[in-house]
Design a protein around this motif. Structure first.
Motif, PDB file in Angstrom:
ATOM      1  N   SER A 166       0.830  -1.195   0.000  1.00 27.61           N
ATOM      2  CA  SER A 166       0.000   0.000   0.000  1.00 27.61           C
ATOM      3  C   SER A 166       0.878   1.264   0.000  1.00 27.61           C
ATOM      4  O   SER A 166       0.560   2.231  -0.674  1.00 27.61           O
ATOM      5  N   LYS A 167       2.029   1.201   0.695  1.00 27.47           N
ATOM      6  CA  LYS A 167       2.952   2.362   0.673  1.00 27.47           C
ATOM      7  C   LYS A 167       3.450   2.660  -0.742  1.00 27.47           C
ATOM      8  O   LYS A 167       3.632   3.802  -1.117  1.00 27.47           O
ATOM      9  N   PHE A 168       3.729   1.565  -1.478  1.00 24.39           N
ATOM     10  CA  PHE A 168       4.300   1.735  -2.824  1.00 24.39           C
ATOM     11  C   PHE A 168       3.229   1.724  -3.931  1.00 24.39           C
ATOM     12  O   PHE A 168       3.556   1.669  -5.105  1.00 24.39           O
ATOM     13  N   HIS A 169       1.978   1.748  -3.518  1.00 26.56           N
ATOM     14  CA  HIS A 169       0.855   1.734  -4.469  1.00 26.56           C
ATOM     15  C   HIS A 169       0.911   0.532  -5.406  1.00 26.56           C
ATOM     16  O   HIS A 169       0.728   0.660  -6.611  1.00 26.56           O
ATOM     17  N   VAL A 170       1.200  -0.628  -4.805  1.00 25.76           N
ATOM     18  CA  VAL A 170       1.166  -1.881  -5.577  1.00 25.76           C
ATOM     19  C   VAL A 170      -0.118  -2.600  -5.187  1.00 25.76           C
ATOM     20  O   VAL A 170      -0.369  -2.805  -3.991  1.00 25.76           O
ATOM     21  N   SER A 171      -0.939  -2.938  -6.164  1.00 29.57           N
ATOM     22  CA  SER A 171      -2.170  -3.651  -5.870  1.00 29.57           C
ATOM     23  C   SER A 171      -1.919  -5.151  -5.887  1.00 29.57           C
ATOM     24  O   SER A 171      -1.743  -5.754  -6.942  1.00 29.57           O
ATOM     25  N   LEU A 172      -1.894  -5.758  -4.696  1.00 27.49           N
ATOM     26  CA  LEU A 172      -1.533  -7.181  -4.603  1.00 27.49           C
ATOM     27  C   LEU A 172      -2.579  -8.085  -5.252  1.00 27.49           C
ATOM     28  O   LEU A 172      -2.251  -9.180  -5.706  1.00 27.49           O
ATOM     29  N   THR A 173      -3.811  -7.618  -5.285  1.00 29.95           N
ATOM     30  CA  THR A 173      -4.866  -8.465  -5.866  1.00 29.95           C
ATOM     31  C   THR A 173      -4.776  -8.515  -7.392  1.00 29.95           C
ATOM     32  O   THR A 173      -5.328  -9.412  -8.016  1.00 29.95           O
ATOM     33  N   SER A 174      -4.054  -7.551  -7.984  1.00 27.19           N
ATOM     34  CA  SER A 174      -3.964  -7.603  -9.450  1.00 27.19           C
ATOM     35  C   SER A 174      -2.595  -8.068  -9.953  1.00 27.19           C
ATOM     36  O   SER A 174      -2.327  -7.997 -11.147  1.00 27.19           O
ATOM     37  N   VAL A 175      -1.746  -8.548  -9.052  1.00 29.30           N
ATOM     38  CA  VAL A 175      -0.437  -9.044  -9.493  1.00 29.30           C
ATOM     39  C   VAL A 175      -0.613 -10.358 -10.265  1.00 29.30           C
ATOM     40  O   VAL A 175      -1.281 -11.278  -9.786  1.00 29.30           O
ATOM     41  N   VAL A 176      -0.032 -10.412 -11.445  1.00 32.28           N
ATOM     42  CA  VAL A 176      -0.077 -11.637 -12.243  1.00 32.28           C
ATOM     43  C   VAL A 176       1.255 -12.374 -12.045  1.00 32.28           C
ATOM     44  O   VAL A 176       2.309 -11.817 -12.328  1.00 32.28           O
ATOM     45  N   PRO A 177       1.200 -13.604 -11.518  1.00 25.97           N
ATOM     46  CA  PRO A 177       2.449 -14.316 -11.284  1.00 25.97           C
ATOM     47  C   PRO A 177       3.215 -14.547 -12.595  1.00 25.97           C
ATOM     48  O   PRO A 177       2.626 -14.940 -13.596  1.00 25.97           O
ATOM     49  N   GLN A 178       4.517 -14.250 -12.564  1.00 23.36           N
ATOM     50  CA  GLN A 178       5.334 -14.433 -13.763  1.00 23.36           C
ATOM     51  C   GLN A 178       5.926 -15.833 -13.804  1.00 23.36           C
ATOM     52  O   GLN A 178       5.908 -16.562 -12.821  1.00 23.36           O
ATOM     53  N   LYS A 179       6.443 -16.167 -14.985  1.00 20.69           N
ATOM     54  CA  LYS A 179       6.889 -17.537 -15.244  1.00 20.69           C
ATOM     55  C   LYS A 179       7.869 -18.073 -14.196  1.00 20.69           C
ATOM     56  O   LYS A 179       7.680 -19.180 -13.679  1.00 20.69           O
ATOM     57  N   ALA A 180       8.887 -17.299 -13.874  1.00 24.50           N
ATOM     58  CA  ALA A 180       9.903 -17.761 -12.919  1.00 24.50           C
ATOM     59  C   ALA A 180       9.276 -18.042 -11.548  1.00 24.50           C
ATOM     60  O   ALA A 180       9.668 -18.982 -10.848  1.00 24.50           O
ATOM     61  N   ASN A 181       8.285 -17.218 -11.209  1.00 27.39           N
ATOM     62  CA  ASN A 181       7.592 -17.366  -9.933  1.00 27.39           C
ATOM     63  C   ASN A 181       6.712 -18.623  -9.945  1.00 27.39           C
ATOM     64  O   ASN A 181       6.738 -19.426  -9.001  1.00 27.39           O
ATOM     65  N   ILE A 182       5.987 -18.802 -11.027  1.00 27.49           N
ATOM     66  CA  ILE A 182       5.110 -19.974 -11.157  1.00 27.49           C
ATOM     67  C   ILE A 182       5.922 -21.261 -11.039  1.00 27.49           C
ATOM     68  O   ILE A 182       5.554 -22.198 -10.327  1.00 27.49           O
ATOM     69  N   LYS A 183       7.078 -21.277 -11.725  1.00 18.53           N
ATOM     70  CA  LYS A 183       7.936 -22.473 -11.685  1.00 18.53           C
ATOM     71  C   LYS A 183       8.458 -22.744 -10.276  1.00 18.53           C
ATOM     72  O   LYS A 183       8.500 -23.887  -9.827  1.00 18.53           O
ATOM     73  N   TYR A 184       8.863 -21.681  -9.600  1.00 17.15           N
ATOM     74  CA  TYR A 184       9.393 -21.817  -8.243  1.00 17.15           C
ATOM     75  C   TYR A 184       8.291 -22.333  -7.304  1.00 17.15           C
ATOM     76  O   TYR A 184       8.520 -23.258  -6.507  1.00 17.15           O
ATOM     77  N   CYS A 185       7.095 -21.762  -7.436  1.00 18.78           N
ATOM     78  CA  CYS A 185       5.973 -22.193  -6.584  1.00 18.78           C
ATOM     79  C   CYS A 185       5.601 -23.652  -6.858  1.00 18.78           C
ATOM     80  O   CYS A 185       5.260 -24.398  -5.934  1.00 18.78           O
ATOM     81  N   ARG A 186       5.684 -24.050  -8.120  1.00 17.62           N
ATOM     82  CA  ARG A 186       5.370 -25.440  -8.474  1.00 17.62           C
ATOM     83  C   ARG A 186       6.394 -26.398  -7.861  1.00 17.62           C
ATOM     84  O   ARG A 186       6.057 -27.470  -7.363  1.00 17.62           O
ATOM     85  N   PHE A 187       7.658 -25.987  -7.894  1.00 17.19           N
ATOM     86  CA  PHE A 187       8.727 -26.762  -7.271  1.00 17.19           C
ATOM     87  C   PHE A 187       8.414 -26.974  -5.774  1.00 17.19           C
ATOM     88  O   PHE A 187       8.507 -28.092  -5.260  1.00 17.19           O
ATOM     89  N   LEU A 188       8.009 -25.901  -5.116  1.00 13.92           N
ATOM     90  CA  LEU A 188       7.677 -26.009  -3.680  1.00 13.92           C
ATOM     91  C   LEU A 188       6.487 -26.927  -3.466  1.00 13.92           C
ATOM     92  O   LEU A 188       6.469 -27.726  -2.528  1.00 13.92           O
ATOM     93  N   GLU A 189       5.501 -26.790  -4.337  1.00 13.95           N
ATOM     94  CA  GLU A 189       4.304 -27.616  -4.185  1.00 13.95           C
ATOM     95  C   GLU A 189       4.656 -29.095  -4.304  1.00 13.95           C
ATOM     96  O   GLU A 189       4.155 -29.920  -3.538  1.00 13.95           O
ATOM     97  N   ASN A 190       5.539 -29.426  -5.246  1.00 13.41           N
ATOM     98  CA  ASN A 190       5.965 -30.825  -5.394  1.00 13.41           C
ATOM     99  C   ASN A 190       6.672 -31.348  -4.152  1.00 13.41           C
ATOM    100  O   ASN A 190       6.612 -32.538  -3.850  1.00 13.41           O
ATOM    101  N   LEU A 191       7.333 -30.437  -3.453  1.00 10.17           N
ATOM    102  CA  LEU A 191       8.068 -30.854  -2.253  1.00 10.17           C
ATOM    103  C   LEU A 191       7.166 -31.049  -1.033  1.00 10.17           C
ATOM    104  O   LEU A 191       7.625 -31.516   0.005  1.00 10.17           O
ATOM    105  N   THR A 192       5.899 -30.646  -1.150  1.00  2.00           N
ATOM    106  CA  THR A 192       5.005 -30.828   0.006  1.00  2.00           C
ATOM    107  C   THR A 192       4.571 -32.294   0.153  1.00  2.00           C
ATOM    108  O   THR A 192       4.045 -32.669   1.198  1.00  2.00           O
TER     109      THR A 192
END
Ligand SMILES: Cc1ncc(CNC=O)c(N)n1
Length: 234
Positions: free
Chosen positions: A110-136
């Protein structure tokens, strides 16, 4: 990554040096790539582009939200370990600080005027999150999970502690970010995680140690990609 000719460290049991120490020595270049990235250096020297920082902030909020279930799954694994139960308490403490962290992200956004609800996850992020999900998965051994957990935390700890070292020109607005992960308490927490990981790895089979090393390397690669994404180069 050119990995030809590199042997995995599997001799943890009889080694004098802890397994994590052996990994860092062996993979120094990649480790430094993750902990001394140009984006981090630009925060330290004050030349950081705020649009990159805002992109990092939005993407990292998404990452942290998927980090929580991974940490929870590691907590479940730790609770099944025979031991004094101290591992579980350390991981539980980590989960509690992730709760604070999510609120910190909302506040910063909110300080930096970034709207978290409209952030679109980018490819590198999606891949990293998928890696974590596999490790669960419960199939993933505790020494692998705890090594990954430590590696993820230590990259941010080392990166932001480096920003705070003497002679820094951190922009005032980013001081709090650097302190969040670069503070001494977080450093102590990472050391504790590392001791837990080393103790587990010492008892683990060579096969599990190899798996953990591969996972450690993956974390370093994902972290480099994450920083690259933040500066728009992925
Ligand atoms: C991409 C990435 N790696 C590590 C951390 C630090 N752990 C939890 O906050 C983080 N926030 N984001």
């Amino acid at each position: 990554m050119e990995d030809a000719g590199k042997k995995l460290v599997t001799e943890g049991v009889d080694c004098k040096i802890p397994v994590t120490e052996a990994w860092i020595r062996k993979h120094r270049l990649l480790y430094d790539g993750a902990t001394r990235h140009p984006f981090i250096r630009s925060i330290r020297d004050g030349s950081v582009d705020f649009s990159y920082f805002k992109r990092w902030l939005g993407q990292d909020y998404i990452f942290v939200r998927s980090f929580v279930p991974f940490v929870a799954s590691t907590l479940v694994k730790s609770s099944k370990e025979s031991g004094d139960g101290l591992d579980m308490e350390v991981i539980l403490g980590g989960m509690a600080s992730l709760n604070d962290e999510i609120n910190w992200f909302k506040n910063e956004a909110s300080k930096f005027h970034v709207s978290l609800t409209s952030v679109v996850p980018q490819k590198a992020n999606i891949k990293y999150c998928r890696f974590l999900e596999n490790l669960t998965s419960s199939e993933v051994e505790y020494p692998v999970a705890i090594s990954v957990f430590w590696a993820i935390e230590v990259v941010y700890q080392e990166s932001f502690a480096h920003c705070l070292e003497e002679g820094n020109l951190i922009p005032e607005e980013l001081q709090g970010t650097c302190e969040r992960w670069g503070n001494e308490g977080f450093g102590t927490y990472c050391k504790t995680l590392r001791e837990i990981a080393d103790r587990c790895l010492q008892k683990a089979s060579p096969e599990v140690i190899s798996k953990a090393e591969v996972a450690f390397l993956s974390v370093l690669e994902y972290e480099v990609d994450f920083w690259n994404m933040s500066i728009g180069e992925a």
